[in-house]
Design an enzyme around this catalytic site. Sequence first.
Site, PDB file in Angstrom:
ATOM      1  N   LYS A 144       0.772  -1.157   0.073  1.00  0.00           N
ATOM      2  CA  LYS A 144       0.135   0.003  -0.064  1.00  0.00           C
ATOM      3  C   LYS A 144       1.008   1.144   0.067  1.00  0.00           C
ATOM      4  O   LYS A 144       2.078   1.323   0.309  1.00  0.00           O
ATOM      5  CB  LYS A 144      -0.963  -0.145   1.160  1.00  0.00           C
ATOM      6  CG  LYS A 144      -0.189   0.325   2.584  1.00  0.00           C
ATOM      7  CD  LYS A 144      -0.504   1.740   2.970  1.00  0.00           C
ATOM      8  CE  LYS A 144       0.452   2.135   4.250  1.00  0.00           C
ATOM      9  NZ  LYS A 144       0.385   3.387   4.588  1.00  0.00           N
ATOM     10  N   HIS A 174       0.975  -4.647   6.620  1.00  0.00           N
ATOM     11  CA  HIS A 174       1.809  -5.353   7.833  1.00  0.00           C
ATOM     12  C   HIS A 174       1.041  -5.433   9.393  1.00  0.00           C
ATOM     13  O   HIS A 174       1.395  -6.019  10.041  1.00  0.00           O
ATOM     14  CB  HIS A 174       3.026  -4.865   7.856  1.00  0.00           C
ATOM     15  CG  HIS A 174       3.039  -3.371   8.414  1.00  0.00           C
ATOM     16  ND1 HIS A 174       2.821  -2.326   7.567  1.00  0.00           N
ATOM     17  CD2 HIS A 174       3.153  -2.704   9.675  1.00  0.00           C
ATOM     18  CE1 HIS A 174       2.906  -1.183   8.276  1.00  0.00           C
ATOM     19  NE2 HIS A 174       3.228  -1.664   9.464  1.00  0.00           N
ATOM     20  N   LYS A 178       0.628  -8.843  12.613  1.00  0.00           N
ATOM     21  CA  LYS A 178       1.215  -8.634  14.088  1.00  0.00           C
ATOM     22  C   LYS A 178       0.626  -9.760  14.902  1.00  0.00           C
ATOM     23  O   LYS A 178      -0.515 -10.300  14.722  1.00  0.00           O
ATOM     24  CB  LYS A 178       0.901  -7.168  14.592  1.00  0.00           C
ATOM     25  CG  LYS A 178       1.696  -6.335  14.081  1.00  0.00           C
ATOM     26  CD  LYS A 178       1.352  -4.726  14.650  1.00  0.00           C
ATOM     27  CE  LYS A 178       2.232  -3.682  13.803  1.00  0.00           C
ATOM     28  NZ  LYS A 178       3.538  -3.857  14.092  1.00  0.00           N
ATOM     29  N   GLU A 212       1.865   8.223  15.691  1.00  0.00           N
ATOM     30  CA  GLU A 212       3.329   8.312  15.400  1.00  0.00           C
ATOM     31  C   GLU A 212       3.907   9.358  15.998  1.00  0.00           C
ATOM     32  O   GLU A 212       3.107  10.564  15.966  1.00  0.00           O
ATOM     33  CB  GLU A 212       3.524   8.370  14.010  1.00  0.00           C
ATOM     34  CG  GLU A 212       3.041   6.995  13.223  1.00  0.00           C
ATOM     35  CD  GLU A 212       3.149   7.212  11.609  1.00  0.00           C
ATOM     36  OE1 GLU A 212       3.917   6.386  10.956  1.00  0.00           O
ATOM     37  OE2 GLU A 212       2.590   7.838  11.056  1.00  0.00           O
ATOM     38  N   ASP A 231      -3.741   7.455   3.885  1.00  0.00           N
ATOM     39  CA  ASP A 231      -2.401   6.625   4.353  1.00  0.00           C
ATOM     40  C   ASP A 231      -2.503   5.668   5.378  1.00  0.00           C
ATOM     41  O   ASP A 231      -1.964   4.623   5.235  1.00  0.00           O
ATOM     42  CB  ASP A 231      -1.117   7.702   4.649  1.00  0.00           C
ATOM     43  CG  ASP A 231       0.164   7.033   4.616  1.00  0.00           C
ATOM     44  OD1 ASP A 231       0.451   6.208   4.059  1.00  0.00           O
ATOM     45  OD2 ASP A 231       0.797   7.214   5.946  1.00  0.00           O
ATOM     46  N   HIS A 236      -4.910   0.534   7.024  1.00  0.00           N
ATOM     47  CA  HIS A 236      -4.650  -0.054   8.353  1.00  0.00           C
ATOM     48  C   HIS A 236      -6.056   0.093   9.257  1.00  0.00           C
ATOM     49  O   HIS A 236      -6.189  -0.868   9.817  1.00  0.00           O
ATOM     50  CB  HIS A 236      -3.452   0.886   9.007  1.00  0.00           C
ATOM     51  CG  HIS A 236      -2.302   0.727   8.150  1.00  0.00           C
ATOM     52  ND1 HIS A 236      -1.942  -0.478   7.657  1.00  0.00           N
ATOM     53  CD2 HIS A 236      -1.357   1.537   8.283  1.00  0.00           C
ATOM     54  CE1 HIS A 236      -0.652  -0.319   7.162  1.00  0.00           C
ATOM     55  NE2 HIS A 236      -0.396   0.716   7.517  1.00  0.00           N
ATOM     56  N   LYS A 335       0.470  12.264  13.069  1.00  0.00           N
ATOM     57  CA  LYS A 335       1.827  12.149  12.990  1.00  0.00           C
ATOM     58  C   LYS A 335       2.331  13.059  13.875  1.00  0.00           C
ATOM     59  O   LYS A 335       1.525  14.114  14.593  1.00  0.00           O
ATOM     60  CB  LYS A 335       2.355  12.724  11.887  1.00  0.00           C
ATOM     61  CG  LYS A 335       2.327  11.438  10.621  1.00  0.00           C
ATOM     62  CD  LYS A 335       2.959  11.851   9.352  1.00  0.00           C
ATOM     63  CE  LYS A 335       3.284  10.645   8.388  1.00  0.00           C
ATOM     64  NZ  LYS A 335       4.012   9.640   9.136  1.00  0.00           N
TER      65      LYS A 335
END
Length: 489
Positions: A144, A174, A178, A212, A231, A236, A335
């Site tokens: 992605k 990803h 997990k 983040e 994003d 996600h 962010k």
Amino acid sequence: MKKFDLILFGGTGDLSMRKLLPAMYRAFAQKSIDPASRIFVCCRKKQDYETLNQTIKTSLEKYLEKSELTDAQWQAFEKILRPVLIDIASDHQGWTDLKQELDKAKHDLRIFYLAIMPSLYASCCEKLAKYELRNASSRLIVEKPLGYDFDSAEAINQSISEYFTEEQIYRIDHYLGKEAVQNLLALRFSNFLFESLWDSKSIDHVQITITETVGLEGRGEFYDSTGAMRDMVQNHLLQLLCLVAMEPPSRLSAEEVRNEKIKVLKSLKPIKASELKNTCVRGQYVSGQIDDVKVPGYLDELENISSNTETYVAIKANIANWRWAGVPFYLRTGKRLNKRNAEIVIQFKQVTHNIYEENQFKLQPNRMVIQLQPEEKILLYLMTKDLGANESEIMPIALHLDYKHSTSSVKPSAYQRLILDAVEGNSTLFIHRDEAKAAWSWVDPIIKQWQSDSDTPEFYKAGSTGPNAAKKIFENAEHSWFELEKHEV
């Protein structure tokens, strides 16, 4: 254990060096890869090609635990590495060289990993066909973000589907690899305790958070054309929402799990323009401090004083089905926030009658907290008597499943697990084309409304918890964003 060839396009890029190659080294060290397998690392520059093995070793030293990288293990791993000098965008001798190398060992299973810009996917797939690098057992892993909106995502999917079937395409996220995410399925569907409580009768609301501390990290041009909604939310966060909300599949197969996830995405209530201000918050960070270090604002990093791109998003979503009617799902990502964190919080409803009211003790609701990063662990908060108190005072205490201490061996990384799933042909935790379509169908109208709106994102200081408006989207005035540090016992 299958022999395979992994052809890694974008082999010298950040993703490959930081995640993919360390993941493959760890899998090899744990004897999860047949020593006859090969990893072809594609380089565009001759200088990178000539120094590739040393570059990979340096990267492994940086991103692996010190105890993992030994001289003997590295020398064994180095034997399966194959540097390839190739330019994806042009017809080059490298394609013929790659074919000759692949043909030296007749491994039927070829996995092409496109750790490159999506704009190059079509060109790369076309070259794989032109130079007869594909075979019936080939698989294609794509990263992605897959597209900019519904139409561009469909265009990319259509271009790669000309060369690979849907069963051969593995769209990777990803977060789904997990350990704690995978264990969510086991907890939900293997325990009567949760199976019987997993609906609107017992659950008050759900929070899904990915935050983040980093800023643009050299991705300014890309990020400014993308933003947090595309994003992070479109893939996600919505994927995690699906795993929380999906109905029990008839069996644990890729097709059945995907079908249930698609039903969730199609059941998401569209957010109307009139509802947007009360249900969606977007923000943009300005300069501030993180860990006592002053960091620049988004516009300073971008060197563009007029950008309205969001670096933070908070959304109240609702699912229109019998299980989740009336249960809000609160999603947030951003962010340059005060901490790096990814977690799912399932907050159960309050007890119907508080027998401790006479002591004026306020009960806290039961919560299940599934933390994905920086650590992977699951906590279940229950109310219990404070054993040190003279009176019948009660307090929350956490039952704690910590994956860090649950095994003495090094756990596989998310990328390691997912790539090995692709080797085995297990696409359960990869994203189907129809999932991507359904996700874009829900996200696109929100983005278009923001673009037509004259309002700008709300500013928030770097190092904070985000825009103030994000605290106001809860339906219940007593609710707030869960902060694990304040509740750990």
